[in-house]
Design an enzyme around this catalytic site. Sequence first.
Site, PDB file in Angstrom:
ATOM      1  N   CYS A 197     -50.510 -70.336  84.528  1.00 31.89           N
ATOM      2  CA  CYS A 197     -49.148 -70.883  84.603  1.00 31.89           C
ATOM      3  C   CYS A 197     -48.486 -70.564  85.943  1.00 31.89           C
ATOM      4  O   CYS A 197     -47.277 -70.296  85.993  1.00 31.89           O
ATOM      5  CB  CYS A 197     -48.265 -70.388  83.456  1.00 31.89           C
ATOM      6  SG  CYS A 197     -48.824 -70.946  81.866  1.00 31.89           S
ATOM      7  N   LYS A 238     -45.782 -59.808  74.098  1.00 29.92           N
ATOM      8  CA  LYS A 238     -46.503 -59.104  75.165  1.00 29.92           C
ATOM      9  C   LYS A 238     -46.286 -57.595  75.083  1.00 29.92           C
ATOM     10  O   LYS A 238     -46.866 -56.845  75.851  1.00 29.92           O
ATOM     11  CB  LYS A 238     -46.055 -59.618  76.540  1.00 29.92           C
ATOM     12  CG  LYS A 238     -46.499 -61.070  76.817  1.00 29.92           C
ATOM     13  CD  LYS A 238     -46.109 -61.495  78.205  1.00 29.92           C
ATOM     14  CE  LYS A 238     -46.073 -62.994  78.389  1.00 29.92           C
ATOM     15  NZ  LYS A 238     -47.401 -63.605  78.486  1.00 29.92           N
ATOM     16  N   GLN A 296     -43.841 -59.185  82.417  1.00 33.22           N
ATOM     17  CA  GLN A 296     -45.012 -58.340  82.681  1.00 33.22           C
ATOM     18  C   GLN A 296     -44.653 -56.908  83.059  1.00 33.22           C
ATOM     19  O   GLN A 296     -45.538 -56.129  83.393  1.00 33.22           O
ATOM     20  CB  GLN A 296     -45.875 -58.966  83.802  1.00 33.22           C
ATOM     21  CG  GLN A 296     -46.487 -60.306  83.466  1.00 33.22           C
ATOM     22  CD  GLN A 296     -47.493 -60.260  82.322  1.00 33.22           C
ATOM     23  OE1 GLN A 296     -47.903 -59.198  81.868  1.00 33.22           O
ATOM     24  NE2 GLN A 296     -47.876 -61.422  81.826  1.00 33.22           N
ATOM     25  N   HIS A 343     -44.070 -67.509  87.667  1.00 39.35           N
ATOM     26  CA  HIS A 343     -44.678 -68.196  86.516  1.00 39.35           C
ATOM     27  C   HIS A 343     -43.915 -69.507  86.317  1.00 39.35           C
ATOM     28  O   HIS A 343     -42.727 -69.585  86.631  1.00 39.35           O
ATOM     29  CB  HIS A 343     -44.498 -67.265  85.306  1.00 39.35           C
ATOM     30  CG  HIS A 343     -45.183 -67.699  84.050  1.00 39.35           C
ATOM     31  ND1 HIS A 343     -44.681 -68.678  83.239  1.00 39.35           N
ATOM     32  CD2 HIS A 343     -46.317 -67.266  83.462  1.00 39.35           C
ATOM     33  CE1 HIS A 343     -45.477 -68.822  82.191  1.00 39.35           C
ATOM     34  NE2 HIS A 343     -46.484 -67.981  82.304  1.00 39.35           N
ATOM     35  N   ASP A 366     -37.328 -61.999  85.535  1.00 37.63           N
ATOM     36  CA  ASP A 366     -38.370 -62.282  84.550  1.00 37.63           C
ATOM     37  C   ASP A 366     -39.185 -61.001  84.402  1.00 37.63           C
ATOM     38  O   ASP A 366     -39.999 -60.668  85.266  1.00 37.63           O
ATOM     39  CB  ASP A 366     -39.230 -63.444  85.070  1.00 37.63           C
ATOM     40  CG  ASP A 366     -40.504 -63.639  84.260  1.00 37.63           C
ATOM     41  OD1 ASP A 366     -40.773 -62.832  83.361  1.00 37.63           O
ATOM     42  OD2 ASP A 366     -41.238 -64.602  84.558  1.00 37.63           O
TER      43      ASP A 366
HETATM   44  N1  PMP Z   1     -43.227 -64.850  83.057  1.00 35.91           N
HETATM   45  C1  PMP Z   1     -44.344 -64.166  83.280  1.00 35.91           C
HETATM   46  C2  PMP Z   1     -44.450 -63.324  84.509  1.00 35.91           C
HETATM   47  C3  PMP Z   1     -45.396 -64.235  82.361  1.00 35.91           C
HETATM   48  O1  PMP Z   1     -46.511 -63.568  82.581  1.00 35.91           O
HETATM   49  C4  PMP Z   1     -45.242 -65.033  81.205  1.00 35.91           C
HETATM   50  C5  PMP Z   1     -46.360 -65.157  80.191  1.00 35.91           C
HETATM   51  N2  PMP Z   1     -47.606 -65.395  80.728  1.00 35.91           N
HETATM   52  C6  PMP Z   1     -44.047 -65.710  81.029  1.00 35.91           C
HETATM   53  C7  PMP Z   1     -43.054 -65.601  81.967  1.00 35.91           C
HETATM   54  C8  PMP Z   1     -43.806 -66.573  79.832  1.00 35.91           C
HETATM   55  O2  PMP Z   1     -43.837 -65.827  78.681  1.00 35.91           O
HETATM   56  P1  PMP Z   1     -43.697 -66.576  77.272  1.00 35.91           P
HETATM   57  O3  PMP Z   1     -44.834 -67.556  77.221  1.00 35.91           O
HETATM   58  O4  PMP Z   1     -43.841 -65.485  76.269  1.00 35.91           O
HETATM   59  O5  PMP Z   1     -42.398 -67.238  77.266  1.00 35.91           O
END
Ligand code: PMP
Length: 435
Positions: free
Chosen positions: A390, A250, A227, A145, A224
């Site tokens: 993203c 999430k 998910q 991401h 990270d």
């Molecule tokens: N990493 C992953 C794998 C994600 O799916 C997301 C959110 N789509 C993020 C990071 C970023 O999360 P946040 O916008 O809550 O910081």
Amino acid sequence: MSTDERLTDPRRLAARPPADFCPVLDVERVRRDFPILRRTVHGRPLVYLDNAATTQKPRVVIDALVRFYEQHNANVHRGIHTLAEEATEAYEQARRRVAGLVGVDDPSRLVFTRNTTEALNLLAHAWAAPRLAPGDVILLTEMEHHSNLVPWQFVARRTGAELRFIPIDATGHLDLDSLDRLLTPRVRVLSLAHASNVLGTINPVARIAEQVRASAPQVRVFVDAAQSVPHMPVSFAALGCDALAFSGHKLYGPTGIGALVATSELLQECDPWLGGGEMIDTVTFTTSTYAPPPLRFEAGTPNVADAVGLAAAVEYLESFGMERVWQHTQCLSEYAWHRLAELPFMRVLGPGERGSRAALVTFADAEAHPHDLATLLDRDGVAIRAGHHCAMPLHERLGLPSSARASFGLYNSREEVDHLIESLLRARRFLGCHD
Ligand code: PMP
């Protein structure tokens, strides 16, 4: 790939839904806990399949926020009055509760952040930027991401370090054969997703971390877990990483609150990042000393109410048992993967084997644009996501400008997956696509 090839593709066959099919959870009961699920969209019952972007909030979380503001609201850590003490106790109790979700007993190892993005930025700016040098290597993967890519680009630009990437193979798994070659003595950081928000792949972090420890012990491993933590049992210790990041919104908690969980050693190594109140020990006109972690990394008034709300979300989630949560969402994503993979015009991304994917399925229609599909599905009350999620470099690597994604939570049912498919077929007919 021809239709015949698609039908005999072992990955697709492996994706047959399991006979002991879910739902594992009593969806009707769960749905009663989420007020928003009673609403309609364009006159249709809401089918919310955008949980990887953010989840809906149960009544207990909303109540915890209201209760905090109605009963206990005060600033934390510095007041000598009853409300300040109650707010501080609630905030620190929340820290213990949230750390417990990933099996960490010592709450001082959890720094509250705004979200995963901020937690990863903290690692990049406070740990990596002060110590990396030209020629050092930051190892990432091709499935990251942007929030686990752009902060490292900042570090690379600032320090002269170089970014390298573990490639993905044709099935959407990491090509781990390349890891030995990539783990050179100049690698300082490996930062990777536990579960991809596009491919759904669950990466074998524990195995990777073990290989890193054995062949490149100088490397710090950052995860990270945006998910994974909401959908499966995650143990910080079992992953064997140095730090792990996730977002409250999430996992059925409020927006604006997330966590960085790390080893005490790593937090001790981090430079202070944001300066201000709360994070200091003593201050003179010219210099300061700093509070120990975690407060060293929580400058300014923290997001107390949302931390309390997040603790309520963790308690709610854990009441189902994380193993059952995992089985439930995994069944749904497997079933959706299978239903979508049957459609000859659909490219379904990522692995299909049992146990290999997180709570989402991403797909690209040979004819219909993902945005058109998402717009038409919305008319049916079905909320999915369309775009690059993203992960622009990953989409480029896959040869796709964008894709559509359905992602699942506690309250989703098999019927909703069927509804998604029917709605997709209706949208394609409307767009004049071929069958
Ligand atoms: N990493 C992953 C794998 C994600 O799916 C997301 C959110 N789509 C993020 C990071 C970023 O999360 P946040 O916008 O809550 O910081």
